[in-house]
Design an enzyme around this catalytic site. Structure first.
Site, PDB file in Angstrom:
ATOM      1  N   ASP A   1      41.938  38.249  40.694  1.00 35.57           N
ATOM      2  CA  ASP A   1      42.504  39.012  41.811  1.00 35.57           C
ATOM      3  C   ASP A   1      41.817  40.369  41.901  1.00 35.57           C
ATOM      4  O   ASP A   1      41.370  40.803  42.962  1.00 35.57           O
ATOM      5  CB  ASP A   1      44.016  39.184  41.589  1.00 35.57           C
TER       6      ASP A   1
ATOM      7  N   LYS B   1      39.567  38.547  28.168  1.00 39.24           N
ATOM      8  CA  LYS B   1      39.860  39.739  27.359  1.00 39.24           C
ATOM      9  C   LYS B   1      40.187  39.232  25.960  1.00 39.24           C
ATOM     10  O   LYS B   1      41.257  39.494  25.409  1.00 39.24           O
ATOM     11  CB  LYS B   1      41.017  40.519  28.007  1.00 39.24           C
TER      12      LYS B   1
ATOM     13  N   ASP C   1      38.482  41.690  44.620  1.00 43.34           N
ATOM     14  CA  ASP C   1      38.578  42.853  45.516  1.00 43.34           C
ATOM     15  C   ASP C   1      37.410  43.798  45.275  1.00 43.34           C
ATOM     16  O   ASP C   1      36.809  44.332  46.201  1.00 43.34           O
ATOM     17  CB  ASP C   1      39.890  43.632  45.288  1.00 43.34           C
TER      18      ASP C   1
ATOM     19  N   TYR D   1      50.844  35.501  36.654  1.00 46.74           N
ATOM     20  CA  TYR D   1      51.459  35.372  37.975  1.00 46.74           C
ATOM     21  C   TYR D   1      52.659  34.436  37.947  1.00 46.74           C
ATOM     22  O   TYR D   1      53.597  34.601  38.720  1.00 46.74           O
ATOM     23  CB  TYR D   1      50.437  34.817  38.981  1.00 46.74           C
TER      24      TYR D   1
ATOM     25  N   ASP E   1      36.902  44.247  31.331  1.00 45.95           N
ATOM     26  CA  ASP E   1      36.607  45.667  31.605  1.00 45.95           C
ATOM     27  C   ASP E   1      35.099  45.856  31.781  1.00 45.95           C
ATOM     28  O   ASP E   1      34.639  46.547  32.700  1.00 45.95           O
ATOM     29  CB  ASP E   1      37.170  46.583  30.502  1.00 45.95           C
TER      30      ASP E   1
HETATM   31  C1  IPM Z   1      45.223  37.821  46.964  1.00 44.32           C
HETATM   32  C2  IPM Z   1      46.422  38.709  47.166  1.00 44.32           C
HETATM   33  C3  IPM Z   1      47.658  37.984  46.629  1.00 44.32           C
HETATM   34  C4  IPM Z   1      47.445  37.795  45.137  1.00 44.32           C
HETATM   35  C5  IPM Z   1      49.001  38.670  46.929  1.00 44.32           C
HETATM   36  C6  IPM Z   1      49.201  38.884  48.421  1.00 44.32           C
HETATM   37  C7  IPM Z   1      50.155  37.935  46.336  1.00 44.32           C
HETATM   38  O1  IPM Z   1      46.213  39.936  46.564  1.00 44.32           O
HETATM   39  O2  IPM Z   1      45.216  36.697  47.517  1.00 44.32           O
HETATM   40  O3  IPM Z   1      44.295  38.245  46.284  1.00 44.32           O
HETATM   41  O4  IPM Z   1      47.745  38.691  44.343  1.00 44.32           O
HETATM   42  O5  IPM Z   1      46.980  36.731  44.766  1.00 44.32           O
HETATM   43 MG    MG Z   2      44.248  40.220  45.816  1.00 42.90          MG
END
Ligand code: IPM
Ligand code: MG
Length: 354
Positions: free
Chosen positions: A245, A189, A249, A138, A221
């Site tokens: 990240d 990884k 999710d 990042y 993975d």
């Molecule tokens: C998160 C989001 C952010 C990230 C974006 C909006 C930059 O996806 O907080 O998970 O990738 O960290």
């Molecule tokens: Mg995110």
């Protein structure tokens, strides 16, 4: 307790309004809160040409904690990277040194049916994903798009982690595990990446200081697969910025909806930024459809981690559980037999349950 409130874009202002309802109800009850709002993301770009204006950053710096909504919108997608709304949240994380991102993914018993996995696979799941937040690909330099000799363009980013960056997030992981079921899974990884190899070595070194914690390692993975196969095997997962990240999710969806998951991003002194892990959802913005519970639960995390108000945090979480038990559901978690409510109604119901 000084709180900077940054609603941002899309559904940001609607969900933050519900979080504020809860905080205001607690202030009426005697909690001493000082709240100030500022624009951030696209909303800030619109008024000042900058997604993270100096005044907003200053307010965030001076506050004891930050309650953040969400940033981003299709109207900003063509802007140069430095002006894009996402730079605001990345800038806040970096500028304030918020390196430890706690993303709890817990299944409320009432919502086990809302998961895309069978209830018997997710019921009782309670994972804490600890994502490193200020390093990795990042922020790694160099990065860019360059012209190659043959005339075509090449995009490149750099994944990098220093030993000290790995060490401090590993310590945070072990400390978190000590307060829970004492199991830490480090995700990397290391079969392919040099960065991950160092990650694993350093995590193993740090583990010597925490003999009471059972440490395991998993390739990212495999971790993505194991989260779907048997999510209850995990207690705390510690990982880098990008893997975290993605996995957070994925884990959120196991709980029924990404609209339920709060997060805390902490610095070395537990100053924190608190935000729902979902985004600005421009497709449903302004329609009273968004689920405010992730924001309300983020406010609970704020009271717990930055202000040491465990009891008040528990009260908020109990109020959310009560509202779910009563059958109230926003669109994302609605099922036949439950009562569908809008964003504001959900906020009101939580306040009433408080
Ligand atoms: C998160 C989001 C952010 C990230 C974006 C909006 C930059 O996806 O907080 O998970 O990738 O960290
Ligand atoms: Mg995110």
């Amino acid at each position: 307790m000084k709180i900077a409130v940054l609603p941002g874009d899309g559904i940001g202002s609607e969900i933050i309004a519900q979080g504020l309802k809860v905080l205001n109800a607690l202030s009426a009850d005697g909690l001493k809160l000082e709240i100030e709002q500022a624009p951030v993301g696209g909303a800030a770009y619109d008024v000042s040409g900058d997604p993270l204006p100096a005044a907003t950053l200053k307010l965030a710096r001076e506050a004891d904690a930050i309650l953040f909504g969400a940033v981003g919108g299709w109207q900003y997608d063509q802007l140069p990277r430095a002006k894009r709304p996402e730079q605001a949240i990345l800038g806040l994380r970096k500028e304030l040194g918020l390196f430890a991102n706690l993303r709890p993914a817990k299944v409320f018993p009432e919502l086990a049916e809302a998961s895309t996995l069978r209830p018997e696979v997710v019921a009782g799941m309670d994972i804490l994903i600890l994502r490193e937040l200020t390093g990795d690909i990042y922020f790694g330099q160099p990065r860019g798009v360059r012209k190659l000799d043959n005339g075509e363009r090449e995009g490149f980013d750099t994944m990098r982690y220093s030993e000290s960056e790995i060490r401090r997030i590993a310590h945070a992981g072990f400390r978190a595990a000590m307060k829970r079921a004492k199991k830490l899974c480090s995700v990397d990884k290391s079969n392919v990446l040099e960065t991950s190899q160092l990650w694993r070595e350093v995590v193993i070194e740090v583990a010597r200081e925490y003999p009471g914690v059972e440490l395991s390692h998993m390739y990212v993975d495999n971790a993505a697969m194991q989260l779907l196969r048997d999510p209850r095997q995990f207690d705390v997962m510690v990982t880098g910025n990008m893997f975290g990240d993605i996995l957070s999710d994925e884990a959120s969806m196991l709980t029924g909806s990404i609209g339920m998951l709060p997060s805390a991003s902490l610095d070395a002194n537990n100053k924190g930024l608190y935000e729902p892990i979902h985004g600005s959802a421009p497709d449903i913005a302004g329609k009273d459809l968004a689920n405010p519970l992730a924001t309300i639960l983020s406010a609970a995390m704020m009271l717990r981690y930055s202000f040491n108000q465990d009891q008040v945090a528990n009260r908020i979480e109990a109020a959310v559980a009560k509202v779910l038990a009563r059958g109230l559901r926003t669109a994302d978690i609605h099922r036949p037999g439950t009562q569908r409510v809008g964003t504001a109604q959900m906020g009101d119901a939580v306040v009433a349950a408080l």
